[in-house]
Design a protein around this motif. Structure first.
Motif, short mmCIF file in Angstrom:
data_model
loop_
_atom_site.label_atom_id
_atom_site.label_comp_id
_atom_site.label_asym_id
_atom_site.label_seq_id
_atom_site.Cartn_x
_atom_site.Cartn_y
_atom_site.Cartn_z
N ARG A 7 0.83 -1.21 0.00
CA ARG A 7 0.00 0.00 0.00
C ARG A 7 0.86 1.26 0.00
NH1 ARG A 7 -2.48 0.49 4.65
NH2 ARG A 7 -1.54 -1.27 5.71
N ASP A 61 -5.92 1.87 1.29
CA ASP A 61 -6.41 0.86 0.36
C ASP A 61 -5.40 0.63 -0.76
OD1 ASP A 61 -7.79 -0.73 -1.43
OD2 ASP A 61 -9.64 0.45 -1.35
N GLN A 62 -5.06 -0.61 -1.01
CA GLN A 62 -4.08 -0.94 -2.04
C GLN A 62 -4.54 -0.50 -3.43
OE1 GLN A 62 -2.93 -5.05 -2.12
NE2 GLN A 62 -1.73 -4.81 -3.98
#
Length: 97
Positions: A7, A61-62
């Motif tokens: 991330r 959030d990736q």
């Protein structure tokens, strides 16, 4: 640790020495949260790092990493900066650190 690195992005070209480190970290946070920069929620900013002009941004959030990397050019711009600065954005990998 592994989850965090997926991330995280590496930012090069951060203008060093112009502003206080905390102010620059804030400007980077704002830049990478903006939808026009394909950004999203920032979990944390590591600045300064051991390398001059380099910062690490970790998103919550990736998926945000993927969208930020798709943007052609990131221009760091803020009223506290004398001009716009082009940033180089790359995926974080352990070999870099």
């Amino acid at each position: 640790q592994a989850a965090t690195s997926t991330r995280t992005i590496v930012i090069a070209g951060v203008p060093a020495g112009l502003l206080q480190d905390e102010v620059m970290a804030d400007i980077l946070t704002i830049h990478f949260q903006m939808s026009r920069n394909n950004g999203g929620d920032v979990e944390g900013v590591t600045y300064p790092t051991g390398n001059e002009g380099v910062a690490y941004i970790t998103f919550e959030d990736q998926k945000v990493v993927e969208s930020v990397l798709k943007k052609d050019q990131h221009l760091l711009q803020d009223r506290r900066l004398p001009r716009r600065f082009p940033l180089t954005v790359t995926r974080y990998c352990h070999k870099v650190s």
